[in-house]
Design a protein around this motif. Structure first.
Motif, short mmCIF file in Angstrom:
data_model
loop_
_atom_site.label_atom_id
_atom_site.label_comp_id
_atom_site.label_asym_id
_atom_site.label_seq_id
_atom_site.Cartn_x
_atom_site.Cartn_y
_atom_site.Cartn_z
N THR A 125 0.85 -1.19 0.00
CA THR A 125 0.00 0.00 0.00
C THR A 125 0.88 1.23 0.00
OG1 THR A 125 -1.81 -1.09 1.16
CG2 THR A 125 -1.73 1.31 1.28
N ILE A 126 0.60 2.13 -0.92
CA ILE A 126 1.36 3.39 -1.02
C ILE A 126 0.38 4.54 -0.84
CG2 ILE A 126 2.89 4.79 -2.44
CD1 ILE A 126 3.55 2.21 -4.00
N GLU A 127 0.61 5.32 0.21
CA GLU A 127 -0.24 6.47 0.49
C GLU A 127 0.19 7.66 -0.37
OE1 GLU A 127 -0.32 7.09 4.70
OE2 GLU A 127 -1.38 5.21 5.10
N PRO A 128 -0.53 8.79 -0.30
CA PRO A 128 -0.24 9.93 -1.18
C PRO A 128 1.14 10.54 -0.97
CG PRO A 128 -2.45 10.11 -0.26
CD PRO A 128 -1.77 8.98 0.47
N ASN A 129 1.64 11.15 -2.05
CA ASN A 129 2.84 12.00 -2.02
C ASN A 129 4.09 11.25 -1.56
OD1 ASN A 129 1.61 14.70 -2.73
ND2 ASN A 129 0.38 14.15 -0.94
N VAL A 130 4.32 10.13 -2.22
CA VAL A 130 5.52 9.33 -1.96
C VAL A 130 6.41 9.39 -3.19
CG1 VAL A 130 6.42 7.02 -1.50
CG2 VAL A 130 4.34 7.80 -0.34
N VAL A 131 7.72 9.57 -2.99
CA VAL A 131 8.69 9.62 -4.08
C VAL A 131 9.62 8.42 -3.97
CG1 VAL A 131 10.60 10.90 -5.11
CG2 VAL A 131 8.60 12.13 -4.23
N PHE A 132 9.68 7.64 -5.07
CA PHE A 132 10.63 6.54 -5.17
C PHE A 132 11.76 6.99 -6.08
CE2 PHE A 132 6.60 4.60 -4.11
CZ PHE A 132 6.94 3.63 -3.19
N ALA A 133 12.87 7.41 -5.49
CA ALA A 133 14.06 7.75 -6.26
C ALA A 133 14.73 6.45 -6.72
CB ALA A 133 15.00 8.60 -5.40
N PRO A 134 15.81 6.52 -7.49
CA PRO A 134 16.41 5.29 -8.02
C PRO A 134 16.83 4.30 -6.92
CG PRO A 134 17.24 7.17 -9.23
CD PRO A 134 16.44 7.72 -8.09
N GLY A 135 16.77 3.01 -7.31
CA GLY A 135 17.33 1.96 -6.47
C GLY A 135 16.45 1.46 -5.35
N VAL A 136 15.13 1.51 -5.52
CA VAL A 136 14.22 1.09 -4.45
C VAL A 136 13.52 -0.21 -4.83
CG1 VAL A 136 12.19 1.68 -3.08
CG2 VAL A 136 13.84 3.46 -3.69
N THR A 137 13.55 -1.17 -3.89
CA THR A 137 12.78 -2.41 -4.01
C THR A 137 11.92 -2.55 -2.78
OG1 THR A 137 14.50 -3.50 -5.32
CG2 THR A 137 12.91 -4.91 -4.22
N VAL A 138 10.63 -2.80 -3.00
CA VAL A 138 9.68 -2.99 -1.90
C VAL A 138 9.04 -4.36 -2.09
CG1 VAL A 138 7.65 -2.10 -0.71
CG2 VAL A 138 9.23 -0.51 -1.83
N GLU A 139 9.15 -5.21 -1.08
CA GLU A 139 8.57 -6.55 -1.18
C GLU A 139 7.07 -6.52 -0.85
OE1 GLU A 139 10.78 -9.51 0.91
OE2 GLU A 139 12.70 -8.87 0.07
N ASN A 140 6.45 -7.68 -1.02
CA ASN A 140 5.00 -7.80 -0.89
C ASN A 140 4.51 -7.34 0.48
OD1 ASN A 140 5.63 -9.14 -3.22
ND2 ASN A 140 4.49 -11.00 -2.73
N GLY A 141 3.37 -6.62 0.47
CA GLY A 141 2.66 -6.35 1.70
C GLY A 141 3.24 -5.28 2.60
N ALA A 142 4.16 -4.50 2.10
CA ALA A 142 4.68 -3.38 2.90
C ALA A 142 3.68 -2.22 2.83
CB ALA A 142 6.04 -2.94 2.40
N VAL A 143 3.84 -1.28 3.73
CA VAL A 143 3.02 -0.06 3.73
C VAL A 143 3.97 1.14 3.70
CG1 VAL A 143 1.35 1.34 4.99
CG2 VAL A 143 1.15 -1.16 5.01
N ILE A 144 3.78 1.98 2.70
CA ILE A 144 4.57 3.21 2.59
C ILE A 144 3.62 4.38 2.83
CG2 ILE A 144 6.24 4.49 1.24
CD1 ILE A 144 7.00 1.54 1.69
N ARG A 145 3.75 5.00 3.96
CA ARG A 145 2.81 6.06 4.32
C ARG A 145 3.19 7.39 3.66
NH1 ARG A 145 -0.75 3.75 7.36
NH2 ARG A 145 -0.24 2.22 8.97
N ALA A 146 2.29 8.33 3.79
CA ALA A 146 2.33 9.58 3.01
C ALA A 146 3.61 10.38 3.24
CB ALA A 146 1.11 10.43 3.36
N PHE A 147 3.97 11.11 2.18
CA PHE A 147 5.06 12.10 2.21
C PHE A 147 6.42 11.49 2.56
CE2 PHE A 147 1.22 14.63 2.82
CZ PHE A 147 1.41 15.65 1.89
N SER A 148 6.65 10.27 2.15
CA SER A 148 7.95 9.64 2.37
C SER A 148 8.79 9.71 1.10
CB SER A 148 7.77 8.19 2.81
OG SER A 148 7.13 8.12 4.07
#
Length: 445
Positions: free
Chosen positions: A272-295
């Motif tokens: 789950t990715i909440e609003p206003n998240v930036v993934f700069a280069p080199g990011v891997t997120v595995e199943n079922g993580a939560v990325i909260r807003a403005f990260s």
């Protein structure tokens, strides 16, 4: 049959209004050049030759950062696409397979399209990538007779009837190496621009009785980047497609238009990715993580079930294990956060390892830099680091150890110990009232 890539990257890109070569301007966190190289890598090319010109050393360095085996050929004068391809001849000496010519400023040609061109090359001497243009404008036109491509005519040289054709040339060409360079040897600059056109090889091939055809792709794949406005349009196109791909793959985004992704971003389903998240280069997120807003995440690996943010910053080298929590206004850099560990608020963890189920209180800082060198902090499993603890590295805190809030820790803390590193509190009776009175009086004066 082996395949080689020639990627044309010699232009200065004057419309970019920049000292940087056009092909090194970034799209989705990666140089335009890398987009073409990554697409071409789907063919498992035996050789990759980058034809560079303006700021050639910078272009070469960028190419090598992605593929250490990439070769560079130099085009000292920009005399047209045909002339540019000829500069790769020496680098491909002895190569007898197919060659696909690509453009570093056309970042969206897909691996699937390149594979279709490679398949078409089995039956035709020359294969050209074309597209049906909504507005043909000044594109070169493809003149077809059934499935046979007879020739390509540049807009400047086209008749009114030829300009009415909507099947246009992308510039991407496939041919076997010997045929490609033999045909280019016969190309002249007898045209309105006075340039050596790569496109002229089609007419020359047909005059020799060789077959030519067209593979047609979606017009969106042929988007070229020639200006800052083009770059912005390309960024928007990339983000729209990347977000749609993630949604299709099982990722939840509550406000997709506010999430920004990089070329190499990898996110597993049920994240789950909440609003206003930036993934700069080199990011891997595995199943079922939560990325909260403005990260903001960069150079980071996040394991299943981890919770990040809101307002978290993960910098290169951050490794977040399963079920770990990184909370609001926390910065992690070059550090491993083990499973079940919590770093919940207002904390900096750099050059460190945090053990399983450890708890890091608010305002904790790993003091990792002495002005010259970086030093590591190691915190054991189930340790408890009290709020506002300053951990002066290099330092180790053992398993199930504890630091008192407000401590400055300069020595190792053995397993199970409690460390206090603060001065004893003393109270001065009535001194606060006296001090306030003095300050207010001074202010009135």
């Amino acid at each position: 049959m082996e395949t080689a890539l020639i990627i044309l990257a010699a232009g200065k890109g004057t419309r970019m209004k920049s000292d940087r070569p056009k092909v090194l301007h970034e799209l989705a966190g990666a140089p335009l050049l890398h987009h073409a190289m990554r697409a071409g890598s789907a063919l498992s090319p035996a050789r990759i030759v980058i034809v560079a010109g303006h700021e050639a050393e910078a272009v070469k360095a960028s190419a090598l950062s992605l593929d250490p085996d990439a070769q560079t050929a130099l085009q000292t004068e920009q005399l047209g696409t045909g002339h540019a391809v000829l500069q790769a001849r020496t680098a491909l000496e002895g190569f007898e397979g197919d060659v696909i010519v690509m453009f570093a400023d056309t970042p969206f040609v897909s691996p699937q399209t390149l594979q279709a061109m490679a398949r078409a090359r089995r039956d035709h001497a020359v294969v050209v990538l074309g597209f049906e243009a909504a507005d043909p404008a000044r594109y070169g036109r493809l003149l077809m007779q059934g499935d046979t491509l007879e020739r390509i005519v540049e807009f400047k040289d086209a008749s009114p009837d030829e300009r009415a054709i909507t099947l246009c040339n992308s510039g991407v060409v496939a041919a076997d190496a010997k045929t490609l360079f033999d045909l280019l040897d016969d190309v002249t600059n007898d045209n309105a621009a006075g340039e050596y056109y790569l496109t002229d090889i089609v007419g020359l091939a047909r005059a020799r009785g060789l077959s030519a055809t067209t593979v047609i792709c979606d017009e969106a794949e042929t988007l070229g980047v020639n200006s800052r406005a083009d770059l912005a349009a390309a960024e928007a196109a990339f983000q729209t497609k990347a977000r749609a791909d993630l949604l299709e793959a099982g990722v939840t985004m509550t406000a997709p238009d506010t999430v920004f992704l990089s070329l190499d971003t990898a996110i597993g389903p049920d994240t789950t990715i909440e609003p206003n998240v930036v993934f700069a280069p080199g990011v891997t997120v595995e199943n079922g993580a939560v990325i909260r807003a403005f990260s903001h995440l960069e150079g980071t690996h996040i394991s299943s079930g981890a919770v990040i943010g809101p307002y978290a910053r993960l910098r290169p080298g951050a490794e977040i294990a399963e079920g770990a929590k990184v909370g609001n206004f926390v910065e992690i850099k070059n550090a491993e956060i083990a499973s079940g560990a919590k770093v919940n608020h207002l904390t900096y963890i750099g050059d460190a390892s945090i053990g399983e189920n450890a708890n890091i209180g608010a305002g904790v800082v790993t003091c990792n830099y002495d002005g010259v060198s970086k030093h590591r902090t190691e915190i054991g499993a189930r340790a408890f680091i009290g709020s506002s603890t300053m951990l002066v590295a290099p330092v180790k805190v053992g398993d199930e150890a504890m630091t008192a809030s407000g401590s400055v820790i300069t020595s190792d803390v053995p397993e199970g110990d409690l460390a206090l590193g603060r001065a004893r509190q003393t109270n001065k009776p009535g001194l606060a009232r006296k001090l306030f009175a003095r300050l207010r009086a001074a202010k009135k004066d």
